[in-house]
Enzyme design. Structure first.
Site, mmCIF file in Angstrom:
data_model
loop_
_atom_site.group_PDB
_atom_site.id
_atom_site.type_symbol
_atom_site.label_atom_id
_atom_site.label_comp_id
_atom_site.label_asym_id
_atom_site.label_seq_id
_atom_site.Cartn_x
_atom_site.Cartn_y
_atom_site.Cartn_z
ATOM 1 N N LYS A 174 36.488 41.567 38.544
ATOM 2 C CA LYS A 174 35.102 42.012 38.448
ATOM 3 C C LYS A 174 34.437 42.223 39.814
ATOM 4 O O LYS A 174 34.680 43.224 40.450
ATOM 5 C CB LYS A 174 34.329 41.061 37.541
ATOM 6 C CG LYS A 174 34.904 41.140 36.121
ATOM 7 C CD LYS A 174 34.002 40.607 35.037
ATOM 8 C CE LYS A 174 34.496 41.072 33.680
ATOM 9 N NZ LYS A 174 34.903 40.032 32.785
ATOM 10 N N ASP A 180 39.932 30.455 35.452
ATOM 11 C CA ASP A 180 39.590 31.869 35.312
ATOM 12 C C ASP A 180 38.160 32.052 35.819
ATOM 13 O O ASP A 180 37.194 31.806 35.107
ATOM 14 C CB ASP A 180 39.726 32.296 33.844
ATOM 15 C CG ASP A 180 39.403 33.784 33.645
ATOM 16 O OD1 ASP A 180 38.811 34.388 34.566
ATOM 17 O OD2 ASP A 180 39.723 34.309 32.574
ATOM 18 N N PHE A 188 37.545 33.273 26.623
ATOM 19 C CA PHE A 188 37.698 34.726 26.806
ATOM 20 C C PHE A 188 38.456 34.963 28.103
ATOM 21 O O PHE A 188 37.971 34.641 29.186
ATOM 22 C CB PHE A 188 36.365 35.480 26.844
ATOM 23 C CG PHE A 188 36.610 36.969 26.965
ATOM 24 C CD1 PHE A 188 36.852 37.740 25.840
ATOM 25 C CD2 PHE A 188 36.670 37.581 28.211
ATOM 26 C CE1 PHE A 188 37.144 39.094 25.949
ATOM 27 C CE2 PHE A 188 36.960 38.946 28.330
ATOM 28 C CZ PHE A 188 37.196 39.698 27.189
HETATM 29 C C1 LIG Z 1 36.122 40.052 32.010
HETATM 30 C C2 LIG Z 1 36.954 38.845 31.973
HETATM 31 C C3 LIG Z 1 38.350 38.916 31.917
HETATM 32 C C4 LIG Z 1 39.104 40.224 31.752
HETATM 33 O O1 LIG Z 1 38.840 41.133 32.752
HETATM 34 P P1 LIG Z 1 39.159 42.708 32.500
HETATM 35 O O2 LIG Z 1 38.958 43.318 33.845
HETATM 36 O O3 LIG Z 1 38.181 43.185 31.481
HETATM 37 O O4 LIG Z 1 40.559 42.780 32.019
HETATM 38 C C5 LIG Z 1 39.056 37.729 31.956
HETATM 39 N N1 LIG Z 1 38.424 36.544 32.033
HETATM 40 C C6 LIG Z 1 37.088 36.440 32.087
HETATM 41 C C7 LIG Z 1 36.460 35.101 32.195
HETATM 42 C C8 LIG Z 1 36.298 37.575 32.038
HETATM 43 O O5 LIG Z 1 34.979 37.476 32.051
#
Ligand SMILES: *Cc1c(COP(=O)(O)O)cnc(C)c1O
Length: 404
Positions: free
Chosen positions: A256, A227, A142
């Protein structure tokens, strides 16, 4: 439910795209680990906005920084300098040991920016023939919701009927270093991976995986892009999840919790080479690196460190995990987690995880199901031992019920 709850939910449904399926409560206030709905019911937030409010709801110091900055200057665009950007760069680079920083807004934008940067690096530094760059990603990943990203998702819900998609991505199983070795070619520029696959249900790779991944990437001149948008900034009990295996990514993505939930702030962090390939005019964002975002992010990382939230995540995460493992319930198939990124996977016969999340709401806990049978538990990193025990009691009574 009072009529106003019904009205608000119905109005949302009438006007809004139905791309979410929220659980009942209509929230109107938050403080620390708690949120309140419009009827005054209090809940322990065990989602933390997917880890964006790791510092707790409405942290007073982040709030003060935001208000103070909002009264002075909010947005200049990057066409002009602002007095917060340099300080944000300096502080985030020092904290994470990075050399270069690219500020963006959403997490998906950070991922997209990293993809662009590693491709450019591949052509201009590694010498990959133009248009041939390959990026390896993992199944069940994700990384966000933009077109570029959903094109290499393996989740049918995420991709169906959104194509055509961009080429240049290869998908391998997560946690399998041999698969990475097989997938690498001379045109591979990067391996993009989550340290723990959180959206997939808190999938923790086998010990030693990232050590091998690091070696393979180094040996093949492939950029390791981690990520850490959800795992980063203390969630797993370390500043960055990569530290659990003592490795360093070439490119790290944060988002985040980088703003403590006040404002969308994300960043690409890299060595000098990768972000060093970007020249004026080649990439940008109207809001990226704006003074309000920088002031908020500076406060968000300051309180994370100064208030010991990372250590607390390790301590309370261990307590929570142990407590979950002690729950004797036929509904539970597996409990797993690292730091305060926890999950309870239910047996398929126990029914949908959503039913249990709805039952938890009735007991004052907001948690989110994922992939039918898994309940994710990720409270703010400021949670206390008493609050962990309070949550465990309620989880135990809920999980010992049969809601199938
Ligand atoms: C939430 C998330 C994203 C995307 O972030 P957004 O601010 O919703 O675009 C990308 N990678 C990971 C691992 C995430 O948890």
């Amino acid at each position: 439910m009072s009529s106003s709850v019904i009205d608000l939910v119905a109005t949302e449904a009438r006007f809004g795209a139905h791309n979410y399926e929220p659980i009942g409560a209509v929230l109107s206030r938050g403080e620390g680990v708690w949120v309140w709905d419009i009827e005054g019911n209090r809940y322990l937030d065990c989602l933390s906005a997917y880890s964006a409010v790791s510092q707790g709801h409405c942290h007073p110091k982040i709030l003060a920084a935001m208000v103070e900055q909002a009264q002075r200057l909010t947005l200049t665009s990057r066409a002009f300098h602002n007095d917060q950007l340099a300080l944000f760069y300096e502080e985030i680079a020092a904290l994470t040991g990075s050399h270069k920083v690219l500020p963006m807004n959403s997490g998906a934008e950070a991922v997209e920016s990293a993809i662009k940067s590693v491709r450019k690096w591949g052509y201009e530094v590694k010498g990959v023939p133009d248009g041939q760059a390959e990026i390896i990603v993992c199944a069940n990943n994700f990384h966000g919701r933009t077109l570029g990203i959903v094109g290499f998702s393996t989740d049918p819900e995420t991709r169906t009927h959104f194509g055509p998609f961009a080429p240049g991505f290869k998908i391998i199983p997560f946690g399998d270093a041999a698969a990475l070795e097989d997938a690498i070619t001379p045109n591979t520029v990067a391996f993009l991976v989550e340290p723990i696959q959180d959206e997939a249900g808190v999938i923790i790779p086998p010990a030693g995986y990232f050590t091998e991944v690091r070696q393979l990437c180094t040996a093949n001149n492939v950029m390791l892009v981690l990520d850490e948008i959800q795992t980063g900034l203390g969630r797993t009990g370390k500043l960055l999840a990569e530290q659990h295996e003592g490795i360093e990514a070439d490119v790290t993505l944060l988002g985040k919790a980088l703003s403590g939930g006040f404002y969308p702030v994300s960043a690409v962090l890299s060595n000098n080479e990768v972000l060093g390939t970007l020249r004026p005019g080649q990439h940008g964002s109207t809001f990226g690196g704006n003074p309000l975002a920088c002031a908020v992010a500076r406060a968000a990382i300051r309180v994370l460190v100064e208030e010991g939230m990372i250590e607390n995540a390790a301590r309370q995460g261990a307590r929570f995990l142990e407590g979950l493992k002690d729950i004797r319930a036929n509904t539970i198939r597996e409990v797993r987690g690292r730091g305060l990124m926890l999950a309870v996977e239910l047996h398929p016969e126990a029914g949908r995880a959503r039913r249990y999340c709805e039952a938890l709401q009735g007991k004052g806990i907001l948690a989110k199901d994922t992939h039918e049978h898994t309940i994710r538990i990720a409270p703010p990193l400021v949670i206390t031992s008493d609050q962990v025990d309070w949550a465990l009691e309620r989880l135990a009574t809920t999980l010992t019920q049969d809601l199938s």
